[in-house]
Write a protein that holds these residues in place. Structure first.
Motif, PDB file in Angstrom:
ATOM      1  N   GLY A 273      26.032  20.455   8.271  1.00  0.00           N
ATOM      2  CA  GLY A 273      25.204  19.873   9.325  1.00  0.00           C
ATOM      3  C   GLY A 273      25.385  18.373   9.426  1.00  0.00           C
ATOM      4  O   GLY A 273      25.525  17.813  10.524  1.00  0.00           O
ATOM      5  N   GLN A 274      25.412  17.695   8.286  1.00  0.00           N
ATOM      6  CA  GLN A 274      25.564  16.244   8.293  1.00  0.00           C
ATOM      7  C   GLN A 274      26.938  15.825   8.806  1.00  0.00           C
ATOM      8  O   GLN A 274      27.051  14.923   9.649  1.00  0.00           O
ATOM      9  CB  GLN A 274      25.352  15.710   6.871  1.00  0.00           C
ATOM     10  CG  GLN A 274      23.960  15.972   6.324  1.00  0.00           C
ATOM     11  CD  GLN A 274      23.867  15.647   4.854  1.00  0.00           C
ATOM     12  OE1 GLN A 274      24.394  14.634   4.390  1.00  0.00           O
ATOM     13  NE2 GLN A 274      23.210  16.501   4.090  1.00  0.00           N
ATOM     14  N   PHE A 275      28.000  16.467   8.299  1.00  0.00           N
ATOM     15  CA  PHE A 275      29.343  16.087   8.735  1.00  0.00           C
ATOM     16  C   PHE A 275      29.577  16.451  10.199  1.00  0.00           C
ATOM     17  O   PHE A 275      30.308  15.759  10.917  1.00  0.00           O
ATOM     18  CB  PHE A 275      30.393  16.750   7.843  1.00  0.00           C
ATOM     19  CG  PHE A 275      30.608  16.039   6.549  1.00  0.00           C
ATOM     20  CD1 PHE A 275      31.332  14.863   6.499  1.00  0.00           C
ATOM     21  CD2 PHE A 275      30.057  16.521   5.378  1.00  0.00           C
ATOM     22  CE1 PHE A 275      31.527  14.190   5.306  1.00  0.00           C
ATOM     23  CE2 PHE A 275      30.240  15.860   4.175  1.00  0.00           C
ATOM     24  CZ  PHE A 275      30.981  14.689   4.137  1.00  0.00           C
ATOM     25  N   SER A 276      28.968  17.533  10.657  1.00  0.00           N
ATOM     26  CA  SER A 276      29.105  17.918  12.053  1.00  0.00           C
ATOM     27  C   SER A 276      28.489  16.871  12.970  1.00  0.00           C
ATOM     28  O   SER A 276      29.099  16.428  13.950  1.00  0.00           O
ATOM     29  CB  SER A 276      28.438  19.286  12.274  1.00  0.00           C
ATOM     30  OG  SER A 276      28.479  19.639  13.628  1.00  0.00           O
ATOM     31  N   LEU A 277      27.268  16.448  12.647  1.00  0.00           N
ATOM     32  CA  LEU A 277      26.616  15.430  13.470  1.00  0.00           C
ATOM     33  C   LEU A 277      27.309  14.073  13.339  1.00  0.00           C
ATOM     34  O   LEU A 277      27.331  13.291  14.289  1.00  0.00           O
ATOM     35  CB  LEU A 277      25.147  15.311  13.077  1.00  0.00           C
ATOM     36  CG  LEU A 277      24.261  16.475  13.521  1.00  0.00           C
ATOM     37  CD1 LEU A 277      22.857  16.307  12.983  1.00  0.00           C
ATOM     38  CD2 LEU A 277      24.224  16.585  15.038  1.00  0.00           C
ATOM     39  N   LEU A 278      27.870  13.789  12.165  1.00  0.00           N
ATOM     40  CA  LEU A 278      28.625  12.542  12.005  1.00  0.00           C
ATOM     41  C   LEU A 278      29.834  12.536  12.931  1.00  0.00           C
ATOM     42  O   LEU A 278      30.100  11.539  13.621  1.00  0.00           O
ATOM     43  CB  LEU A 278      29.071  12.389  10.557  1.00  0.00           C
ATOM     44  CG  LEU A 278      30.000  11.203  10.268  1.00  0.00           C
ATOM     45  CD1 LEU A 278      29.300   9.891  10.564  1.00  0.00           C
ATOM     46  CD2 LEU A 278      30.489  11.233   8.821  1.00  0.00           C
ATOM     47  N   ALA A 279      30.576  13.646  12.962  1.00  0.00           N
ATOM     48  CA  ALA A 279      31.738  13.729  13.853  1.00  0.00           C
ATOM     49  C   ALA A 279      31.303  13.614  15.315  1.00  0.00           C
ATOM     50  O   ALA A 279      31.930  12.905  16.115  1.00  0.00           O
ATOM     51  CB  ALA A 279      32.474  15.046  13.617  1.00  0.00           C
ATOM     52  N   GLY A 280      30.222  14.322  15.661  1.00  0.00           N
ATOM     53  CA  GLY A 280      29.730  14.222  17.030  1.00  0.00           C
ATOM     54  C   GLY A 280      29.314  12.807  17.382  1.00  0.00           C
ATOM     55  O   GLY A 280      29.615  12.295  18.466  1.00  0.00           O
ATOM     56  N   GLY A 281      28.630  12.136  16.446  1.00  0.00           N
ATOM     57  CA  GLY A 281      28.208  10.761  16.704  1.00  0.00           C
ATOM     58  C   GLY A 281      29.380   9.815  16.873  1.00  0.00           C
ATOM     59  O   GLY A 281      29.371   8.938  17.747  1.00  0.00           O
TER      60      GLY A 281
END
Length: 620
Positions: A273-281
């Motif tokens: 979840g964290q890495f996914s949102l980091l990539a999206g951000g």
């Protein structure tokens, strides 16, 4: 509904609800999670230090490879309320919850309200963050100091007192775990870039006084935690006792490249979840002209560079090393507050606008990585194996036939696949279907938003947002034992109290105990000062070295097979874990006429037979 969501109180309530949800989950984990070696070490070592039985880095005392402050922070509550696992875990939950509060308050005053809420719930939906923050580890404590240092350093009013408090706590974080050594450096640089020179220099002096003063208290032994990182002087440091004598450890690893890659994937997959949102951000982030010279731009650089540097250093030390290669997933939790703030700052500057070509390529690469991670998570959750067992209706001659056939049997008859081939096929097809579903949802959503707003919206942008949310939910429900639910250990602190009581009833003042187990030695804390035991055994195999220099080993808090045998022969009671690692020792003691029949303690974890310890009394 829109009016309710736009009301400032709604986001405020949602954020504090996230903090409360974290607290509830942390308490559940603290009650149900099994005992780990690190917990036993922090609890018993801390109690030995605060009672003055031993001092950190004392010869013959516990093995010390970490900074002393965390041990004292676990020892002091036990001094007040009595030594126990329950006290240690309550302390851990308190520090972990305080870290989440600091993240919430920092985001609340630096980004949009609902992005701040997202940051809090991102931690709640990260089982592999909640768990270590619920156990008597150093992760929660270190994250707490780091999170509150960020709260004060990123004070929008830039008050001098806040800056000093932030610098002080940044230094404290290193005094808890030396692996965060680069964080105070980056925080000091940030203060120089954002504050008047006079304030920055005073802050640097304060940090230096705290750091050097703490080292002065434990000098010279505290140098042990640093010299191991130096690429030179090994022989000299061994000669003066700052490094252990040469020898091999059973804990040393030599993994293959595939095993290292799996460890990296496990670390990323456990924080999907964290890495996914980091990539999206990162892909949605838009920096306007002059942004990097603004307070917001400097703040983003500080948090981003700090997190990236720590992540790379810990990846090299674990995945690229020979010790605890699979520990990266735990190491990332030390600085989770940095990552959550980084995600919040990036999303605060995000725009759902059409991507330039370069970002389209990056988005495609990110979706490909997402597919690999989803496949990894599916395999960890053993979903492909379950899918192969799905019943399919029998169909022959244009008609449905009675009964059903498993999917694997159908694939074998149709394609002639062996089971492993079918498992691999399903393991790749399922992530492909997930990606197709995400892309379809992105295209539909982009079309709807474009018509509603009257302008073009990139489907890749919305795809990233949708897929980030999907992966967040997926990581919670599928990866690593279905989210937060640990194994059925029962009420672990209550089990620990029963074991402590039964063990204490067996021991008499003056007895000598030899401990052989992967954890649990903290149950002897209540008898400190009355019985004799050997602190080097607290860390089990991690403090055992294949070396003939017994005196040098003891001086460093280590032991070898010779010392282990000597302690066993001197013991009135030998406590041995009933696991395969100690099967040979258990068989030897059962056949040894010097020892009576074993007495079995209750299990630490009701569902784990390996958590049972046997106590062998010496025959008098």
């Amino acid at each position: 509904m829109r009016t309710v969501l736009q009301h400032p109180r709604t986001a405020w309530l949602a954020g504090w609800a996230g903090v409360l949800a974290f607290l509830v989950l942390a308490v559940v984990n603290a009650v149900r999670l099994p005992v780990i070696l690190d917990e036993s070490a922090y609890l018993l070592d801390g109690y030995l230090f605060v009672t003055g039985t031993y001092q950190p880095f004392e010869a013959g005392g516990p093995y010390m490879s970490k900074m002393p402050l965390t041990y004292y922070l676990y020892g002091l509550p036990q001094l007040l309320f009595g030594p126990s696992l329950a006290v240690g875990r309550v302390t851990a939950v308190a520090f972990g919850t305080a870290a989440v509060v600091a993240v919430w308050l920092t985001l609340r005053r630096t980004v949009k309200p609902w992005i701040a809420v997202l940051g809090v719930w991102l931690v709640v939906f990260s089982p592999n963050v909640v768990r270590p923050y619920s156990q008597a580890f150093s992760q929660g404590m270190t994250a707490c100091a780091l999170a509150w240092s960020l709260y004060f350093l990123l004070d929008p009013k830039q008050r001098t007192a806040s800056i000093f408090a932030g610098g002080f706590l940044a230094t404290v974080a290193v005094l808890m775990r030396q692996n965060l050594a680069f964080y105070p450096f980056f925080s000091a640089v940030y203060v120089f870039l954002s504050q008047p020179q006079k304030v920055a220099w005073r802050n640097l002096v304060l940090m230096g006084v705290v750091f050097l003063g703490f080292h002065g208290v434990f000098f010279p032994g505290i140098l042990r935690v640093w010299v191991g990182y130096l690429p030179f002087g090994g022989a000299y440091f061994q000669q003066i006792g700052l490094l252990p004598p040469p020898g091999s450890s059973a804990m040393r690893m030599d993994p293959s490249a595939i095993e290292r890659l799996q460890a990296l994937m496990e670390a990323i997959g456990s924080h999907m979840g964290q890495f996914s949102l980091l990539a999206g951000g990162l892909l949605l982030f838009r920096a306007g002209r002059g942004f990097w010279k603004t307070p917001g731009g400097i703040r983003l650089l500080f948090v981003g560079v700090s997190w990236l540097s720590l992540a790379l250093i810990h990846a090299q030390a674990s995945v690229g090393g020979t010790y605890c290669v699979s520990c990266l997933r735990l190491y990332l939790d030390f600085f989770t507050p940095l990552l959550v703030l980084l995600i919040g700052f990036l999303l605060d500057q995000a725009q759902l606008a059409p991507f330039p070509p370069v970002r389209v390529v990056l988005a495609g690469g990110w979706l490909l990585l997402l597919g690999i991670l989803v496949r990894f998570g599916l395999n960890r959750a053993q979903i492909p194996a379950a899918v192969l067992q799905w019943p399919l209706p029998r169909f022959s001659g244009g008609r449905f036939q009675p009964g059903s056939i498993e999917l694997y049997a159908w694939l074998r008859s149709l394609l002639g696949l062996a089971y492993e081939q079918a498992l691999s096929l399903v393991g790749w097809v399922l992530p492909g279907l997930v990606l197709l579903a995400l892309l379809a949802a992105a295209l539909l959503a982009a079309g709807r938003v474009s018509r509603a707003r009257g302008r073009s919206v990139s489907p890749f942008a919305l795809g990233l947002v949708i897929s980030a949310a999907a992966v967040l939910v997926f990581s919670y429900h599928a990866v690593f034992n279905a989210g937060h639910l640990p194994q059925a250990c029962g009420t672990v602190p209550a089990n620990d109290r029963r074991i402590t009581a039964e063990l204490g009833a067996l021991l008499s003042p003056g007895d000598a105990v030899s401990w052989h187990g992967g954890y649990g030695m903290h149950t002897l804390a209540g008898a400190v000062g009355q019985i004799t035991f050997h602190p080097p055994q607290i860390n089990a195999g991690y403090s055992k070295l294949d070396s003939s220099e017994r005196d040098a080993l003891l001086a460093y808090g280590l032991y070898n097979a010779e010392l282990e045998e000597e302690w066993l022969q001197q013991a009135d009671w030998v406590v041995v874990q009933q696991s395969i690692s100690y099967a040979r020792l258990n068989a030897r003691l059962r056949a040894d006429a010097q020892f009576g029949a074993p007495l079995f303690l209750p299990p630490f974890c009701a569902s784990d037979p390996d958590s049972v310890f046997a106590v062998y009394p010496r025959v008098r």
